[in-house]
Design an enzyme around this catalytic site. Structure first.
Site, short mmCIF file in Angstrom:
data_model
loop_
_atom_site.label_atom_id
_atom_site.label_comp_id
_atom_site.label_asym_id
_atom_site.label_seq_id
_atom_site.Cartn_x
_atom_site.Cartn_y
_atom_site.Cartn_z
N SER A 26 24.29 43.95 34.58
CA SER A 26 23.29 44.18 33.53
C SER A 26 23.18 45.65 33.17
CB SER A 26 21.93 43.63 33.95
OG SER A 26 21.54 44.15 35.20
N ASN A 86 13.95 42.17 42.99
CA ASN A 86 13.14 41.24 42.20
C ASN A 86 11.78 41.82 41.81
OD1 ASN A 86 15.30 39.59 42.56
ND2 ASN A 86 14.29 38.16 43.97
N THR A 102 -2.49 34.12 -7.05
CA THR A 102 -2.42 32.98 -6.14
C THR A 102 -1.30 32.11 -6.71
OG1 THR A 102 -4.01 31.68 -7.41
CG2 THR A 102 -4.92 33.01 -5.64
N HIS A 103 -0.54 31.47 -5.88
CA HIS A 103 0.63 30.69 -6.31
C HIS A 103 1.61 31.54 -7.12
CE1 HIS A 103 -1.90 27.09 -5.42
NE2 HIS A 103 -2.85 27.85 -5.96
N SER A 148 25.12 50.56 -5.48
CA SER A 148 26.11 49.50 -5.40
C SER A 148 27.48 50.12 -5.60
CB SER A 148 25.83 48.46 -6.49
OG SER A 148 27.02 47.81 -6.85
N LYS A 170 22.88 50.48 -10.27
CA LYS A 170 21.98 49.88 -9.28
C LYS A 170 21.29 50.88 -8.37
CE LYS A 170 21.44 46.04 -8.28
NZ LYS A 170 22.25 45.02 -7.62
N ASN A 185 19.05 49.90 -5.06
CA ASN A 185 18.57 48.72 -4.35
C ASN A 185 17.51 49.06 -3.28
OD1 ASN A 185 20.42 47.09 -5.74
ND2 ASN A 185 22.04 47.60 -4.29
N GLU A 243 14.31 45.36 2.14
CA GLU A 243 15.08 44.14 2.41
C GLU A 243 15.43 44.01 3.88
OE1 GLU A 243 18.11 43.19 -0.93
OE2 GLU A 243 17.82 45.35 -0.96
N TYR A 283 12.23 33.88 41.43
CA TYR A 283 13.22 34.59 40.62
C TYR A 283 14.49 33.75 40.45
CZ TYR A 283 16.62 37.98 38.98
OH TYR A 283 17.59 38.62 38.23
N GLN A 306 17.60 37.71 34.10
CA GLN A 306 18.25 38.95 33.69
C GLN A 306 18.42 38.97 32.16
OE1 GLN A 306 21.28 40.94 36.13
NE2 GLN A 306 22.77 40.25 34.63
N LYS A 355 16.02 40.87 29.04
CA LYS A 355 15.92 42.27 28.59
C LYS A 355 16.45 42.51 27.18
CE LYS A 355 16.18 43.39 33.31
NZ LYS A 355 16.32 41.90 33.47
N1 ARG Z 1 19.64 42.85 37.19
C1 ARG Z 1 18.69 41.93 37.74
C2 ARG Z 1 17.76 41.41 36.64
O1 ARG Z 1 17.71 42.02 35.63
C3 ARG Z 1 17.89 42.59 38.81
C4 ARG Z 1 17.35 41.65 39.82
C5 ARG Z 1 18.44 41.09 40.61
N2 ARG Z 1 17.93 40.29 41.66
C6 ARG Z 1 18.74 39.50 42.40
N3 ARG Z 1 18.17 38.80 43.28
N4 ARG Z 1 20.02 39.43 42.17
O2 ARG Z 1 17.09 40.43 36.77
#
Ligand code: ARG
Length: 465
Positions: free
Chosen positions: A23, A110, A155-156, A277, A283, A285, A290, A317, A322, A325
């Site tokens: 990660s 964790n 409205t509408h 454009s 143009k 834009n 947007e 956990y 993971q 994120k």
């Molecule tokens: N990279 C892990 C996560 O984002 C960290 C926790 C990992 N924990 C484990 N028991 N492998 O969740």
């Protein structure tokens, strides 16, 4: 970089599997929070005597030095580390040697990752709140010069009744104000400490969770270690507040796109917030608006991602988590771009007063005012509505608007208006129409000035929170 769990394994992890498992590419951005959490943890370990004060000091000095070097760029995170926690601990052990191995006592990745995400999100909420406040301030600044700029209220998407531009802009002020409120409410639940929950069941070491919570500025402690490592409701709550906020911004963006079109011409956007454009030389834009509208999709998606991610997970956990994120960070990054971009867009826009009021020409949007006038003459609103409906029909047949009527012609069309014909004609002008709506929250310039003053107070009191 050495794995934190290598001891039990004989074989090597497959390269493809590492790519799936790692990660670091997306959690590396939390290194500051990870180090802050570790400094608090190291201090606590020393204070309660799980490690010596000397070891605790060494760890903290090493971590602070590492933070300084990562900050200055003289140290980089090792790309081959599994995650940010492994990377930080690995660098620390390169610097300090064996003592670095004591840092992870009474802790797990964790509770560590849950701590890092909460700290990261807390900071992000503060930044977004400040950006929102600035956007609100811009709306107030523009509104201040448009208490008398009259445009159709819809409205509408049909002309309904004339309103003033400040009133329209202030509607967004209050939407964003509730968004800010929601964020500060979410922040309370983000700001609770999972640290000390360890892997899932707590720990046998005599840790002091109050101490680490205080050091990290957490307001409360999560009471259940299983819950602490395994819920992500705080991220989901943030994403739902973000989704609502994005929906509001998207509506503002849509109006800007529409108002910038040749059919409306209510606003002229600045070159800084538009693009051209490659084929059509004429143009210009409204891309910023947007994209603000378009990016709403990914914010909604992030909310659904996390809800779906969490819905079937058993306690506690699970590695699935993971995956929490990227949607979270993407949403934060998106809003950090979109909110100030929208602020620039409206701050640099020209609002075309003459065009706005011109679109009210012969549009019958003051018909309600004629009905209200009849109510003051003693008719019931139902009868008045009926009578004015007839007047409008006649005008349409003759190809004229209410503003073309004179006291004589209106009396000829509708004898029941004869007695009060002068007042009736005065009532159907757009200025009379807006000025009449003095109810609290209404569009009369005086009412909007009062609303604007309340909005200013509101933003001031928010500054101190
Ligand atoms: N990279 C892990 C996560 O984002 C960290 C926790 C990992 N924990 C484990 N028991 N492998 O969740």
């Amino acid at each position: 970089m050495r794995k934190l769990w290598g001891g039990r394994f004989e074989g090597k992890t497959d390269a493809l599997i590492e790519q799936l498992n790692n990660s670091l590419p997306f959690d590396s951005r939390m290194w500051r929070q990870d180090i802050a959490g570790s400094i608090a943890h190291a201090r606590m370990l020393g204070e309660v005597g799980i490690i010596t004060e000397k070891e605790s000091n060494e760890l903290r000095i090493g971590l602070a030095g590492l933070a300084a070097d990562l900050g200055s760029g003289s140290q980089e995170l090792p790309e081959d580390a599994e995650d940010v926690h492994t990377a930080v601990e690995g660098l620390l052990s390169e610097r300090l040697g064996a003592v670095a191995g004591k840092l992870h006592t009474a802790r797990s990745r964790n509770d560590q990752v849950a701590t890092d995400v909460r700290l990261y999100l807390r900071d992000a909420i503060d930044v977004l709140t400040a950006e929102l406040r600035e956007l609100q301030q811009s709306l107030l600044t523009i509104a201040e010069s448009h208490f008398d700029t009259i445009l159709p209220g819809y409205t509408h998407l049909q002309h309904a009744q004339p309103i003033v531009l400040s009133h329209h802009l202030l509607a967004y002020f209050w939407m964003l104000d509730r968004d800010r409120e929601r964020l500060s409410d979410v922040r309370k639940r983000v700001n609770r400490s999972p640290l000390g929950a360890a892997a899932l069941a707590g720990t046998g070491y005599p840790i002091d969770r109050e101490l680490t919570a205080n050091l990290l500025g957490f307001e409360e402690i999560l009471e259940n270690s299983l819950d602490a490592v395994s819920d992500r409701d705080f991220s989901i709550e943030f994403l739902s507040a973000a989704a609502i906020l994005s929906m509001h911004i998207s509506r503002l963006a849509e109006e800007i796109v529409m108002w910038n079109s040749p059919e409306f011409r209510f606003v002229t956007l600045d070159d800084a917030v538009t693009t051209g454009s490659s084929i059509m030389p004429q143009k210009k834009n409204p891309d910023v608006a947007e994209l603000a509208r378009g990016k709403t999709g990914r914010v909604f998606g992030a909310l659904i991602s996390l809800l779906t991610l969490m819905k079937g997970l058993p306690l506690s956990y699970n590695k699935d988590m993971q995956e929490d994120k990227e949607p979270l960070f993407d949403t934060i990054d998106t809003l950090r771009l979109v909110i100030p971009a929208m602020r620039m867009t409206i701050e640099t826009a020209q609002f075309n007063r003459e065009r706005m009021v011109a679109t009210l020409d012969r549009d019958f949007s003051t018909a309600t005012d004629l009905a209200d006038h009849l109510v003051w003459q003693g008719f019931t609103f139902r009868d008045a509505h009926d009578i004015v409906g007839g007047v409008v029909r006649t005008c349409i047949a003759r190809g004229i608007g209410l503003e073309d009527l004179t006291p004589d012609s209106i009396a000829a069309i509708e004898p029941r208006l004869k007695e009060s014909a002068d007042a009736a004609i005065a009532a159907v002008t757009v200025t009379a129409s807006v000025s009449a709506r003095k109810s609290r929250g209404g569009t009369a310039p005086d009412a909007v000035r009062a609303q604007w003053a309340r909005a200013i107070d509101r933003l001031k009191s928010a500054q101190s929170v």
